[in-house]
Motif scaffolding. Structure first.
Motif, PDB file in Angstrom:
ATOM      1  N   TRP A   1       0.867  -1.171   0.000  1.00 47.38           N
ATOM      2  CA  TRP A   1       0.000   0.000   0.000  1.00 47.38           C
ATOM      3  C   TRP A   1       0.909   1.229   0.000  1.00 47.38           C
ATOM      4  CZ3 TRP A   1      -5.111  -0.449  -0.592  1.00 47.38           C
ATOM      5  CH2 TRP A   1      -5.723  -1.646  -0.252  1.00 47.38           C
TER       6      TRP A   1
ATOM      7  N   ARG B   1       0.835   5.681  -0.405  1.00 47.92           N
ATOM      8  CA  ARG B   1       0.041   6.905  -0.564  1.00 47.92           C
ATOM      9  C   ARG B   1       0.951   8.112  -0.425  1.00 47.92           C
ATOM     10  NH1 ARG B   1      -0.794   9.805   3.979  1.00 47.92           N
ATOM     11  NH2 ARG B   1      -0.498   8.700   5.929  1.00 47.92           N
ATOM     12  N   TYR B   2       0.585   9.168  -1.062  1.00 45.78           N
ATOM     13  CA  TYR B   2       1.314  10.423  -0.980  1.00 45.78           C
ATOM     14  C   TYR B   2       1.010  11.094   0.352  1.00 45.78           C
ATOM     15  CZ  TYR B   2       2.643  15.232  -1.957  1.00 45.78           C
ATOM     16  OH  TYR B   2       3.197  16.472  -1.902  1.00 45.78           O
ATOM     17  N   ASP B   3       2.043  11.513   1.059  1.00 48.32           N
ATOM     18  CA  ASP B   3       1.810  12.207   2.327  1.00 48.32           C
ATOM     19  C   ASP B   3       2.330  13.644   2.309  1.00 48.32           C
ATOM     20  OD1 ASP B   3       4.549  11.974   2.543  1.00 48.32           O
ATOM     21  OD2 ASP B   3       4.537  10.945   4.468  1.00 48.32           O
ATOM     22  N   GLY B   4       2.837  14.095   1.145  1.00 49.27           N
ATOM     23  CA  GLY B   4       3.306  15.463   1.021  1.00 49.27           C
ATOM     24  C   GLY B   4       4.697  15.707   1.567  1.00 49.27           C
ATOM     25  N   GLU B   5       5.409  14.671   1.970  1.00 44.44           N
ATOM     26  CA  GLU B   5       6.702  14.847   2.617  1.00 44.44           C
ATOM     27  C   GLU B   5       7.775  13.953   2.022  1.00 44.44           C
ATOM     28  OE1 GLU B   5       6.914  15.717   6.504  1.00 44.44           O
ATOM     29  OE2 GLU B   5       4.896  16.509   6.627  1.00 44.44           O
TER      30      GLU B   5
ATOM     31  N   ARG C   1       9.454  10.875   0.316  1.00 41.22           N
ATOM     32  CA  ARG C   1       9.141   9.485  -0.013  1.00 41.22           C
ATOM     33  C   ARG C   1       7.796   9.090   0.587  1.00 41.22           C
ATOM     34  NH1 ARG C   1       9.702   4.097   1.512  1.00 41.22           N
ATOM     35  NH2 ARG C   1      10.419   2.756  -0.169  1.00 41.22           N
ATOM     36  N   PRO C   2       6.897   8.526  -0.240  1.00 35.31           N
ATOM     37  CA  PRO C   2       5.591   8.149   0.298  1.00 35.31           C
ATOM     38  C   PRO C   2       5.715   6.982   1.274  1.00 35.31           C
ATOM     39  CG  PRO C   2       5.825   7.357  -1.943  1.00 35.31           C
ATOM     40  CD  PRO C   2       7.041   8.207  -1.651  1.00 35.31           C
ATOM     41  N   PRO C   3       4.853   6.938   2.280  1.00 38.26           N
ATOM     42  CA  PRO C   3       4.869   5.797   3.194  1.00 38.26           C
ATOM     43  C   PRO C   3       4.436   4.536   2.459  1.00 38.26           C
ATOM     44  CG  PRO C   3       3.106   7.325   3.756  1.00 38.26           C
ATOM     45  CD  PRO C   3       3.864   7.934   2.641  1.00 38.26           C
TER      46      PRO C   3
ATOM     47  N   THR D   1       3.335   0.424   3.176  1.00 37.39           N
ATOM     48  CA  THR D   1       2.914  -0.566   4.160  1.00 37.39           C
ATOM     49  C   THR D   1       2.733  -1.894   3.455  1.00 37.39           C
ATOM     50  OG1 THR D   1       1.731   1.144   5.366  1.00 37.39           O
ATOM     51  CG2 THR D   1       1.142  -1.119   5.866  1.00 37.39           C
TER      52      THR D   1
END
Length: 135
Positions: free
Chosen positions: A62, A64-68, A70-72, A74
């Motif tokens: 999984w 998702r983009y978190d705005g920071e 490298r995306p997290p 899982t």
């Protein structure tokens, strides 16, 4: 012609009429199931209705983009999940009725004991181009 996605869900918990989970099928039953799918795709290639299709591994991630930066990421989905996308097929047919007809045939793929599994397939049309206004 319109493109449709036939999305094949695998349910580890019984959800189809032939409710033996795939992990309990014999190697011959799995081979018969795969052969049915390959024969189905080959027939649609002959009519020009087959676009593409793939089986998917149960392992995945999984993201998702978190705005920071490298995306997290899982782990998941996991094979023990009760509902897993097992594969997909893209068809290009004349009507929704034809897409439903073909999904019904694909739902009859054999499972345990060679009996049709009667699985549910998700039938999704591809989003077409937005309408244009001409004046």
């Amino acid at each position: 012609m319109a493109k449709y996605l036939l999305l094949k869900h695998y349910r580890g918990a019984p959800a189809a009429v032939n409710d033996v989970p795939m992990e309990k099928w014999t190697p011959e039953e799995i081979s018969a199931h795969v052969q049915y799918m390959e024969d189905f795709a080959a027939r649609l290639e002959g009519t020009g209705e087959f676009v593409d299709g793939q089986a998917l591994s149960p392992e995945g991630l999984w993201v998702r983009y978190d705005g920071e930066g490298r995306p997290p990421v899982t782990d998941g989905p996991f094979p023990e999940t009760k509902d897993l996308i097992a594969g997909w097929m893209v068809i290009d047919v004349d009507s929704q009725e034809r897409a439903v007809e073909l999904a019904g045939e694909l739902s009859a793929a054999p499972g345990a004991g060679g009996q049709p599994i009667h699985e549910w397939l998700e039938v999704r049309p591809f989003l077409g181009a937005p309408p244009t206004i001409t004046e």
